[in-house]
Design an enzyme around this catalytic site. Structure first.
Site, PDB file in Angstrom:
ATOM      1  N   TRP A 139       0.839  -1.211   0.000  1.00 53.19           N
ATOM      2  CA  TRP A 139       0.000   0.000   0.000  1.00 53.19           C
ATOM      3  C   TRP A 139       0.861   1.243   0.000  1.00 53.19           C
ATOM      4  CZ3 TRP A 139      -4.340  -1.304  -1.823  1.00 53.19           C
ATOM      5  CH2 TRP A 139      -4.904  -2.538  -1.508  1.00 53.19           C
ATOM      6  N   ASP A 152      -1.423   6.887   6.269  1.00 48.89           N
ATOM      7  CA  ASP A 152      -2.500   5.992   5.866  1.00 48.89           C
ATOM      8  C   ASP A 152      -2.736   5.067   7.052  1.00 48.89           C
ATOM      9  OD1 ASP A 152      -4.081   3.966   4.939  1.00 48.89           O
ATOM     10  OD2 ASP A 152      -2.803   3.407   3.246  1.00 48.89           O
ATOM     11  N   LYS A 211     -12.201  -1.518   7.741  1.00 44.85           N
ATOM     12  CA  LYS A 211     -11.517  -2.463   8.629  1.00 44.85           C
ATOM     13  C   LYS A 211     -11.886  -2.193  10.082  1.00 44.85           C
ATOM     14  CE  LYS A 211      -8.103  -2.189   5.106  1.00 44.85           C
ATOM     15  NZ  LYS A 211      -8.192  -3.468   4.411  1.00 44.85           N
TER      16      LYS A 211
HETATM   17  N1  PMP Z   1      -4.090   1.259   2.610  1.00 44.23           N
HETATM   18  C1  PMP Z   1      -4.107   0.169   3.383  1.00 44.23           C
HETATM   19  C2  PMP Z   1      -3.158   0.072   4.540  1.00 44.23           C
HETATM   20  C3  PMP Z   1      -4.988  -0.878   3.084  1.00 44.23           C
HETATM   21  O1  PMP Z   1      -4.993  -1.977   3.842  1.00 44.23           O
HETATM   22  C4  PMP Z   1      -5.881  -0.744   1.988  1.00 44.23           C
HETATM   23  C5  PMP Z   1      -6.916  -1.787   1.626  1.00 44.23           C
HETATM   24  N2  PMP Z   1      -6.763  -3.026   2.049  1.00 44.23           N
HETATM   25  C6  PMP Z   1      -5.799   0.396   1.205  1.00 44.23           C
HETATM   26  C7  PMP Z   1      -4.919   1.394   1.551  1.00 44.23           C
HETATM   27  C8  PMP Z   1      -6.691   0.585   0.007  1.00 44.23           C
HETATM   28  O2  PMP Z   1      -7.940   0.935   0.444  1.00 44.23           O
HETATM   29  P1  PMP Z   1      -9.198   1.087  -0.516  1.00 44.23           P
HETATM   30  O3  PMP Z   1      -9.542  -0.270  -0.968  1.00 44.23           O
HETATM   31  O4  PMP Z   1     -10.211   1.703   0.405  1.00 44.23           O
HETATM   32  O5  PMP Z   1      -8.811   1.989  -1.633  1.00 44.23           O
END
Ligand code: PMP
Length: 363
Positions: free
Chosen positions: A103, A173, A197
């Protein structure tokens, strides 16, 4: 509830049962208003009250004062990868990233795709992201430092956040560990998190912006990608994800009832240690995949002696009402995601299951 499984999914993930029951109770006729929250105009008085209550509860639970804007946006955390870079990088300022997993890498790549200067201040890709880098090397003129506080796929989590000089705003994030423990929010100039989450269902992303960095916002951006748009209209420039926002409010109420983030953090520690202790006491049958000091309390990642046993483990667990234990497709292995709403009872059950499985399936 009897027929519900223990859901170890990494997200969308388990929600508090009390919250689901309240949603059910109010689904057709919210508090005598004659309609569902889903059916309300986002500009109606009734919905505005729900929205304001949610914002107030977020601030209370997370310990935010008037120095922060609270936004609820669509587009997922993935859109924030782009928006953070677009809104805060100028021609002479570079976005700085700590690369701790998939991510974080996506956030960095997105800044580059947007034509911004992006710099890697630290990375742990030399050891497949199994630890958190501690030493940072900034670019000459950083717009911000971006970290991913919990790495959902690799299973690492910052216990202590990087120290940054005062003039460098720290962005985070926090999608997979927001509100899992009390933190010193003031350290962060910007925080974002997809709700799915720890704080609600998929569809809404919460963004917290410290007001003192608002004078750094870049002008003339496309309307929907500009934080200014959403700040000025209080997340109501267009139709926000009304129903998910309402559920975030209910989750905040649930956290308050549990005793707030201090109490939640204690429970989270206890839940995680039930599984980590089982791993560590298995004589090497189960192997944690990351450095112990950087282990995540939210996503417990581990391997079994071989992939066949892993597949058997995951399928036998599923047959025993424990779903979602398969590791992310990019890394394999097993992953138990145990966010705030995941019940203690489920971690106990998994720990027992792990011990039994080891007995019945020697390596
Ligand atoms: N950042 C983290 C740490 C994640 O775990 C995730 C999704 N699993 C995301 C970003 C992406 O999120 P989204 O699917 O809401 O775009």
């Amino acid at each position: 509830m009897e027929n519900r499984v223990f859901n170890f999914s990494a997200g969308p993930a388990v929600l508090p049962e009390d919250v689901l029951l309240e949603v059910k109770e109010d689904l057709l006729n919210y508090k005598g208003k004659g309609m569902s929250v889903m059916e309300m105009s986002h500009r109606s008085k009734d919905y505005q009250a729900i929205f304001n209550d949610t914002v107030a509860r977020v601030k209370k639970v997370f310990g935010l004062d008037e120095d922060y804007e609270v936004l609820f946006l669509g587009g997922g955390a993935s859109t924030q990868f782009l928006m953070t870079a677009l809104n805060f990088c100028s021609d002479d300022k570079e976005a700085n990233y700590v690369l701790t997993g998939s991510w974080a890498k996506k956030a960095y790549t997105e800044a580059k795709k947007a034509g911004k200067k992006a710099h890697i201040a630290a990375t742990s890709d030399d050891r497949n992201f199994n630890y958190l880098p501690k030493d940072l090397a900034f670019s000459p003129n950083p717009a911000f430092l971006h970290i991913t506080t919990n790495n959902t796929i690799y299973g690492t989590q910052f216990k202590k956040y990087p120290e940054v000089p005062n003039n460098i705003p720290l962005f985070a994030d926090m999608s997979s560990d927001i509100m899992s423990k009390p933190i010193d929010v003031k350290k962060f100039a910007l925080i974002y998190a997809g709700a799915q989450k720890n704080i609600g269902p998929a569809g809404v992303t919460m963004v917290l912006i410290r007001k003192d960095i608002m004078d750094r916002l870049q002008p003339d951006l496309p309307t929907m990608l500009s934080y200014k748009t959403h700040i000025e209209k209080d997340s109501m420039f267009n139709t926000p994800p009304t129903f998910p926002i309402y559920i975030v409010g209910l989750v905040m109420k649930w956290i308050e009832k549990k005793g707030g983030l201090e109490a939640i953090a204690k429970i989270n520690e206890e839940k995680a240690s039930l599984i980590y202790d089982t791993i560590d006491n298995s004589g090497g049958y189960y192997k944690g995949t990351v450095e112990k000091e950087d282990r995540s309390l939210m996503n417990v990642t581990f391997r079994l002696p071989n992939e066949e046993l892993e597949a058997k483990f995951i399928s036998e667990a599923a047959a025993d009402k424990m779903s979602g234990l398969k590791g992310h497709r990019s890394v394999g292995g097993c992953r138990a995601s145990i966010y705030n709403a995941f019940p203690m009872e489920g971690t106990r059950k998994l720990a027992e299951f792990m011990k039994e499985f080891q007995k019945n399936n020697p390596a």
